[in-house]
Structures are given as C-alpha cells and as structure tokens.
Motif scaffolding. Sequence first.
Motif, PDB file in Angstrom:
ATOM      1  N   ASP A   5       0.996  -1.213   0.113  1.00 20.62           N
ATOM      2  CA  ASP A   5       0.056  -0.127  -0.195  1.00 20.62           C
ATOM      3  C   ASP A   5       0.858   1.547  -0.147  1.00 20.62           C
ATOM      4  OD1 ASP A   5      -2.567  -1.413  -0.057  1.00 20.62           O
ATOM      5  OD2 ASP A   5      -2.750  -1.624   2.087  1.00 20.62           O
ATOM      6  N   ASP A   6       2.051   1.030   0.150  1.00 18.01           N
ATOM      7  CA  ASP A   6       2.972   2.156  -0.010  1.00 18.01           C
ATOM      8  C   ASP A   6       4.211   1.713  -0.632  1.00 18.01           C
ATOM      9  OD1 ASP A   6       4.575   1.025   1.892  1.00 18.01           O
ATOM     10  OD2 ASP A   6       3.873   2.442   3.510  1.00 18.01           O
ATOM     11  N   TRP A  16      -0.794   4.332  -2.021  1.00 21.04           N
ATOM     12  CA  TRP A  16      -1.730   3.868  -2.862  1.00 21.04           C
ATOM     13  C   TRP A  16      -3.155   4.299  -2.578  1.00 21.04           C
ATOM     14  CZ3 TRP A  16      -2.200   2.575  -7.877  1.00 21.04           C
ATOM     15  CH2 TRP A  16      -3.271   1.976  -8.222  1.00 21.04           C
ATOM     16  N   ASP A  17      -3.982   5.102  -3.440  1.00 24.58           N
ATOM     17  CA  ASP A  17      -5.323   5.834  -2.856  1.00 24.58           C
ATOM     18  C   ASP A  17      -6.491   5.102  -3.762  1.00 24.58           C
ATOM     19  OD1 ASP A  17      -5.357   6.914  -5.675  1.00 24.58           O
ATOM     20  OD2 ASP A  17      -5.563   8.928  -4.675  1.00 24.58           O
ATOM     21  N   ASP A  18      -6.432   3.837  -4.037  1.00 22.60           N
ATOM     22  CA  ASP A  18      -7.515   3.209  -4.974  1.00 22.60           C
ATOM     23  C   ASP A  18      -7.350   3.428  -6.449  1.00 22.60           C
ATOM     24  OD1 ASP A  18      -8.495   1.976  -2.593  1.00 22.60           O
ATOM     25  OD2 ASP A  18      -9.789   3.545  -2.127  1.00 22.60           O
ATOM     26  N   TRP A  21      -0.757   6.244  -7.266  1.00 23.99           N
ATOM     27  CA  TRP A  21       0.111   6.488  -6.158  1.00 23.99           C
ATOM     28  C   TRP A  21       0.033   8.129  -5.832  1.00 23.99           C
ATOM     29  CZ3 TRP A  21       1.554   2.495  -3.510  1.00 23.99           C
ATOM     30  CH2 TRP A  21       1.785   1.423  -4.194  1.00 23.99           C
ATOM     31  N   HIS A  49      -3.631  -1.609  -9.371  1.00 27.13           N
ATOM     32  CA  HIS A  49      -2.652  -1.349  -7.891  1.00 27.13           C
ATOM     33  C   HIS A  49      -1.565  -2.140  -8.378  1.00 27.13           C
ATOM     34  CE1 HIS A  49      -2.110  -1.975  -3.441  1.00 27.13           C
ATOM     35  NE2 HIS A  49      -1.353  -1.423  -3.976  1.00 27.13           N
TER      36      HIS A  49
END
Length: 165
Positions: A5-6, A16-18, A21, A49
């Motif tokens: 997620d990062d 990550w924001d859906d 990045w 993603h």
Amino acid sequence: MDPPDDTQFDQVLLAWDDFQWRGDIVSPLLGETIASDIELSVNTKDEEHMIPCDEQLQSWKKFLESNDEQYQNALNEILGYYRRMRPQYVKAGPEWAANMPNISSTHELESMIGLSAITITWPYEDSPLQIGSRFSCDWDTEHGLGVVFQAGQVVDVGGADCAIL
C-alpha cells in the motif's frame, strides 16, 4: 501477491489511494524555493494497483536533473499563453484585467504562479509518458494553470485541468 500500500519512488514515499500513487515532494521544484504541499501523483496502467514502472521512475529522475531548464522552458511557454489570454481578460472588463496586468518578462510572471501538484502518466503504447504540472496563478484562482511536459519539452499550457493526466 498484491503490491504494498506504499512504495518508495526515487526519494518520495507514495501511498496507494485506490486509483494511483500519491505522495508529497520534499525538495524545491519548478521555481519553488521551499517545498511545501506539492503533491506527486503517479498513474498506473488502467488504474490497477501495481508498482510504478521503470520508465516512470527514469522520466522522473531526468525531469529532476533538468529542473532548472524545464522551469525556464515552462516559464517561456506560460508567458506566451499569458499574452494570448490577456486580451480576453481586458475585454471582459477592468476588474478582470486587474488580475492580468501587462507584463513583459518571465521574471514578472514568477511571482504570479506557484506549483501545487505534479502527475506522471503511465506510458501506454499509443500515448507517451507525460508529466503534468499544476500551478496556482493570480489571474485565475478558480481554475489555475497547467503545463504538460513530454520527453523534456513543454507540449501543452492551459488551465490546470490540462495537466490532470
């Protein structure tokens, strides 16, 4: 295995924001003397993603290496855009023209703009990688200013929406 997620992108920590990045730039860039609230967005293929690709990282590094040259090129193109837009502001009336005074140099322009965000596109086969830079600007506080770079050249200048890639 899913991507994290990062991720680290050069020296910028991205989360990550859906859809892409995002992170904050921590070094001065494109004329900014102090790095503050400059958001970096890195797009992925079809908003999947996945980790940014090497071409995005290499383009970003080249962009940083030639930051001063990129900034001067952008200022020259923005000045041309400004001069093309100014007659429309003058025609709209004195309150509009006051936001867009007659200027003759990029030096005068620098105090009227401020970098707020950068987006790096995904390098699709039919659409080369671009870097979009969004600025606040004194003459259009609602829509702002956008500059798009491709392979080290300015390819578009307009409202900030032109740089939302």
